[in-house]
Design a protein around this motif. Structure first.
Motif, PDB file in Angstrom:
ATOM      1  N   GLY A 362     -14.090 -13.438   3.475  1.00  0.00           N
ATOM      2  CA  GLY A 362     -14.660 -12.673   2.369  1.00  0.00           C
ATOM      3  C   GLY A 362     -13.978 -11.330   2.213  1.00  0.00           C
ATOM      4  N   ALA A 363     -13.736 -10.653   3.342  1.00  0.00           N
ATOM      5  CA  ALA A 363     -13.010  -9.385   3.296  1.00  0.00           C
ATOM      6  C   ALA A 363     -11.578  -9.606   2.831  1.00  0.00           C
ATOM      7  CB  ALA A 363     -13.029  -8.729   4.677  1.00  0.00           C
ATOM      8  N   ASN A 364     -10.992 -10.725   3.261  1.00  0.00           N
ATOM      9  CA  ASN A 364      -9.601 -11.022   2.896  1.00  0.00           C
ATOM     10  C   ASN A 364      -9.434 -11.437   1.432  1.00  0.00           C
ATOM     11  OD1 ASN A 364      -8.767 -10.433   5.458  1.00  0.00           O
ATOM     12  ND2 ASN A 364      -8.524 -12.555   6.114  1.00  0.00           N
ATOM     13  N   ILE A 365     -10.538 -11.706   0.740  1.00  0.00           N
ATOM     14  CA  ILE A 365     -10.453 -12.002  -0.694  1.00  0.00           C
ATOM     15  C   ILE A 365     -10.341 -10.708  -1.493  1.00  0.00           C
ATOM     16  CG2 ILE A 365     -11.716 -12.912  -2.682  1.00  0.00           C
ATOM     17  CD1 ILE A 365     -12.965 -14.979  -0.749  1.00  0.00           C
ATOM     18  N   SER A 366     -11.195  -9.751  -1.178  1.00  0.00           N
ATOM     19  CA  SER A 366     -11.243  -8.517  -1.975  1.00  0.00           C
ATOM     20  C   SER A 366     -10.238  -7.468  -1.530  1.00  0.00           C
ATOM     21  CB  SER A 366     -12.658  -7.926  -1.921  1.00  0.00           C
ATOM     22  OG  SER A 366     -13.087  -7.791  -0.575  1.00  0.00           O
ATOM     23  N   ALA A 367     -10.039  -7.319  -0.208  1.00  0.00           N
ATOM     24  CA  ALA A 367      -9.165  -6.252   0.292  1.00  0.00           C
ATOM     25  C   ALA A 367      -7.723  -6.371  -0.196  1.00  0.00           C
ATOM     26  CB  ALA A 367      -9.221  -6.209   1.818  1.00  0.00           C
ATOM     27  N   PRO A 368      -7.087  -7.568  -0.156  1.00  0.00           N
ATOM     28  CA  PRO A 368      -5.709  -7.643  -0.636  1.00  0.00           C
ATOM     29  C   PRO A 368      -5.565  -7.328  -2.127  1.00  0.00           C
ATOM     30  CG  PRO A 368      -6.209  -9.531   0.741  1.00  0.00           C
ATOM     31  CD  PRO A 368      -7.507  -8.834   0.461  1.00  0.00           C
ATOM     32  N   LEU A 369      -6.598  -7.632  -2.930  1.00  0.00           N
ATOM     33  CA  LEU A 369      -6.527  -7.312  -4.358  1.00  0.00           C
ATOM     34  C   LEU A 369      -6.555  -5.804  -4.572  1.00  0.00           C
ATOM     35  CD1 LEU A 369      -8.924 -10.050  -5.775  1.00  0.00           C
ATOM     36  CD2 LEU A 369      -6.427 -10.049  -5.812  1.00  0.00           C
ATOM     37  N   LEU A 370      -7.446  -5.106  -3.863  1.00  0.00           N
ATOM     38  CA  LEU A 370      -7.473  -3.640  -3.943  1.00  0.00           C
ATOM     39  C   LEU A 370      -6.169  -3.052  -3.422  1.00  0.00           C
ATOM     40  CD1 LEU A 370      -8.857  -0.892  -4.286  1.00  0.00           C
ATOM     41  CD2 LEU A 370      -9.907  -1.228  -2.023  1.00  0.00           C
ATOM     42  N   SER A 371      -5.727  -3.566  -2.287  1.00  0.00           N
ATOM     43  CA  SER A 371      -4.486  -3.082  -1.684  1.00  0.00           C
ATOM     44  C   SER A 371      -3.292  -3.333  -2.603  1.00  0.00           C
ATOM     45  CB  SER A 371      -4.272  -3.785  -0.341  1.00  0.00           C
ATOM     46  OG  SER A 371      -3.295  -3.143   0.420  1.00  0.00           O
ATOM     47  N   GLY A 372      -3.228  -4.529  -3.207  1.00  0.00           N
ATOM     48  CA  GLY A 372      -2.124  -4.866  -4.107  1.00  0.00           C
ATOM     49  C   GLY A 372      -2.118  -3.999  -5.351  1.00  0.00           C
ATOM     50  N   ALA A 373      -3.315  -3.682  -5.879  1.00  0.00           N
ATOM     51  CA  ALA A 373      -3.389  -2.824  -7.059  1.00  0.00           C
ATOM     52  C   ALA A 373      -2.869  -1.424  -6.738  1.00  0.00           C
ATOM     53  CB  ALA A 373      -4.826  -2.756  -7.563  1.00  0.00           C
ATOM     54  N   LEU A 374      -3.220  -0.884  -5.576  1.00  0.00           N
ATOM     55  CA  LEU A 374      -2.770   0.459  -5.197  1.00  0.00           C
ATOM     56  C   LEU A 374      -1.255   0.498  -4.963  1.00  0.00           C
ATOM     57  CD1 LEU A 374      -5.663   1.454  -2.745  1.00  0.00           C
ATOM     58  CD2 LEU A 374      -5.254   2.358  -5.044  1.00  0.00           C
ATOM     59  N   ILE A 375      -0.740  -0.480  -4.225  1.00  0.00           N
ATOM     60  CA  ILE A 375       0.708  -0.505  -3.962  1.00  0.00           C
ATOM     61  C   ILE A 375       1.473  -0.821  -5.244  1.00  0.00           C
ATOM     62  CG2 ILE A 375       2.547  -1.707  -2.710  1.00  0.00           C
ATOM     63  CD1 ILE A 375       0.934   0.175  -0.956  1.00  0.00           C
ATOM     64  N   GLY A 376       0.923  -1.697  -6.087  1.00  0.00           N
ATOM     65  CA  GLY A 376       1.583  -2.033  -7.350  1.00  0.00           C
ATOM     66  C   GLY A 376       1.732  -0.828  -8.260  1.00  0.00           C
ATOM     67  N   HIS A 377       0.803   0.126  -8.188  1.00  0.00           N
ATOM     68  CA  HIS A 377       0.890   1.358  -8.967  1.00  0.00           C
ATOM     69  C   HIS A 377       1.560   2.476  -8.169  1.00  0.00           C
ATOM     70  CE1 HIS A 377      -2.177  -0.747 -11.415  1.00  0.00           C
ATOM     71  NE2 HIS A 377      -1.714  -0.004 -12.401  1.00  0.00           N
ATOM     72  N   ARG A 378       2.151   2.114  -7.016  1.00  0.00           N
ATOM     73  CA  ARG A 378       2.892   3.047  -6.164  1.00  0.00           C
ATOM     74  C   ARG A 378       2.021   4.199  -5.678  1.00  0.00           C
ATOM     75  NH1 ARG A 378       8.055   1.687  -6.036  1.00  0.00           N
ATOM     76  NH2 ARG A 378       8.686   3.690  -5.135  1.00  0.00           N
ATOM     77  N   LEU A 379       0.748   3.918  -5.464  1.00  0.00           N
ATOM     78  CA  LEU A 379      -0.182   4.917  -4.917  1.00  0.00           C
ATOM     79  C   LEU A 379      -0.206   4.771  -3.389  1.00  0.00           C
ATOM     80  CD1 LEU A 379      -3.059   4.520  -7.543  1.00  0.00           C
ATOM     81  CD2 LEU A 379      -1.331   6.338  -7.422  1.00  0.00           C
ATOM     82  N   PHE A 380       0.931   5.044  -2.770  1.00  0.00           N
ATOM     83  CA  PHE A 380       1.096   4.789  -1.348  1.00  0.00           C
ATOM     84  C   PHE A 380       0.182   5.667  -0.491  1.00  0.00           C
ATOM     85  CE2 PHE A 380       5.404   3.898  -3.192  1.00  0.00           C
ATOM     86  CZ  PHE A 380       5.304   2.513  -3.119  1.00  0.00           C
ATOM     87  N   ALA A 381       0.112   6.970  -0.817  1.00  0.00           N
ATOM     88  CA  ALA A 381      -0.740   7.872  -0.045  1.00  0.00           C
ATOM     89  C   ALA A 381      -2.216   7.510  -0.217  1.00  0.00           C
ATOM     90  CB  ALA A 381      -0.491   9.321  -0.464  1.00  0.00           C
ATOM     91  N   THR A 382      -2.601   7.146  -1.428  1.00  0.00           N
ATOM     92  CA  THR A 382      -3.988   6.742  -1.679  1.00  0.00           C
ATOM     93  C   THR A 382      -4.346   5.510  -0.864  1.00  0.00           C
ATOM     94  OG1 THR A 382      -3.835   7.624  -3.922  1.00  0.00           O
ATOM     95  CG2 THR A 382      -5.645   6.100  -3.467  1.00  0.00           C
ATOM     96  N   TRP A 383      -3.441   4.553  -0.821  1.00  0.00           N
ATOM     97  CA  TRP A 383      -3.633   3.321  -0.034  1.00  0.00           C
ATOM     98  C   TRP A 383      -3.908   3.668   1.423  1.00  0.00           C
ATOM     99  CZ3 TRP A 383       0.114   1.247   3.595  1.00  0.00           C
ATOM    100  CH2 TRP A 383      -0.180  -0.051   4.037  1.00  0.00           C
TER     101      TRP A 383
END
Length: 408
Positions: A362-383
């Motif tokens: 369940g955690a692995n469903i939502s966490a990678p989507l949040l993580s991917g959205a942050l890295i995809g927008h190059r928000l590395f420090a926020t991640w």
């Protein structure tokens, strides 16, 4: 039966269980090596086929969603029909998934490969239940430590093999993982003794057969532990799902960005640290600190390591940050998993470990989507800072949830 006879019987069972767990170590280590080969390769393998950071997160989420459905089913089937049989079926699914992944020429096949692997997954949770069932309550933490050590061995060897094999083509490591998966199936059939389904008692720490709902509602302390494990799984999934693309964007080695080879060596280093922690530190830590203190310190280490990722792109500093994260991860996972097993009756080990895997999924469903959205927008420090904040929440929750005596 007198006290002397009971003691002799207990010693005999403990000795037999130790011997039984040696082939278990071999099987899990081979299985984990195959998984370790895929870990550093998957982000770049998928990216070559057109995956964005968000699609990579979706790929991991799809696998986790299948685990979420399959986890309790696999666990309860292993309670009813025996760990060994269910483990073989699970390994066959992993083997088919690796074959499809090696043959994949587009993202659709990559998704299909991971879905098949996810639907039949359960190797690790079934292995944990097998180890718990074949060990006395007093030695159960050591038994679970042996399977964790096997996983650490595989996650040390697998990424190192991946870094070496990638020179022979991107699919070479995947074919190697498939070959190891096949070896694991053969090893399980040949080496693992026939186990005892839950209807055949091994130890006295068992419960009658109430309804599933009553069993779940009665495990109050176990739910506290599962709550902490959800926090751990979420932040760990955020980290693992995008660390490859994060390093590729922020760090270079010999003048070129981090790739599958460098990520493979990083995972191999992580596997080495895990082996050191498992073999030398965890048992000693329990002699000087309570589980509550250990888990709080583990989350604090993780939080410091994640926060440090915002500091720049110095390789030596990265090594320190990764070490903090890995050590914290290892202590949190092993301590909480062992405590969860001790809080559960022996004939419910498959169910609780399957539930544990489902919550992880369940955690692995939502966490990678949040993580991917942050890295995809190059928000590395926020991640990095989001992960640090979640780990800090873990420190506070551990202080509250592990502050009371166990209730079983």
């Amino acid at each position: 039966m007198g006290p002397g006879s009971a003691t002799e019987a207990s010693e005999t069972i403990t000795g037999e269980s130790t011997l039984t767990l040696v082939p278990t170590f071999v099987v899990v280590a081979v299985d984990a090596t195959g998984m370790g080969i895929i870990l550093p390769l998957l982000p770049f393998y998928s990216q070559r086929l057109g995956a964005t950071p968000f699609l990579l997160g979706a790929l991991i989420s799809a696998y986790a969603a299948c685990q979420l459905v399959a986890g309790p089913v696999v666990g309860m089937l292993s309670d009813r029909y025996g760990r060994r049989k269910v483990l073989v079926v699970s390994q066959i699914g992993t083997f088919i998934g690796f074959i499809l992944l090696a043959l994949a020429g587009n993202l659709t096949l990559v998704f299909l490969a991971r879905i098949i692997d996810g639907l039949t997954s359960g190797n690790i949770s079934v292995a944990h239940a097998y180890a718990a069932e074949h060990s006395a309550p007093a030695t159960r933490k050591q038994a679970l430590g042996m399977t964790s050590g096997a996983i650490g061995t595989g996650l040390l060897l697998g990424p190192a093999l991946s870094s070496f094999l990638v020179h022979y083509g991107e699919t070479a490591p995947v074919w190697a993982a498939a070959a190891l998966s096949l070896i694991s199936i053969v090893a399980t059939i040949a080496l693992l003794p026939r186990d005892h389904p839950a209807s055949e008692p091994l130890y006295q720490h068992r419960v009658p057969e109430p309804t599933l709902t009553r069993s779940l509602l009665g495990m109050r302390y176990a739910w506290r532990l599962l709550g902490l494990l959800i926090v751990f799984f979420f932040v760990n999934s955020m980290f693992l799902s995008q660390i490859g693309l994060f390093l590729s964007a922020r760090y270079s080695w010999d003048g070129h960005p981090f790739g599958a080879r460098e990520l493979g060596w990083m995972f191999a280093y992580a596997g080495f640290i895990k082996m050191v922690v498992q073999g030398l530190l965890i048992s000693r830590a329990n002699l000087i600190a309570s589980d509550r203190v250990i888990v709080m310190a583990a989350f604090a280490f993780m939080s410091l390591g994640f926060a440090g990722l915002t500091a720049g792109n110095d390789i030596s500093l990265l090594a320190v940050e990764l070490t903090l994260i890995i050590v914290g991860t290892m202590f949190a996972r092993s301590t909480l998993t062992a405590e969860l097993s001790r809080a559960t009756a022996i004939n419910r080990q498959g169910m609780i470990m399957g539930l544990n895997q489902s919550l992880m999924s369940g955690a692995n469903i939502s966490a990678p989507l949040l993580s991917g959205a942050l890295i995809g927008h190059r928000l590395f420090a926020t991640w990095a800072l989001v992960m640090a904040a979640i780990a800090a929440i873990g420190v506070a929750l551990a202080g509250q949830l592990l502050d009371t005596p166990r209730t079983r």
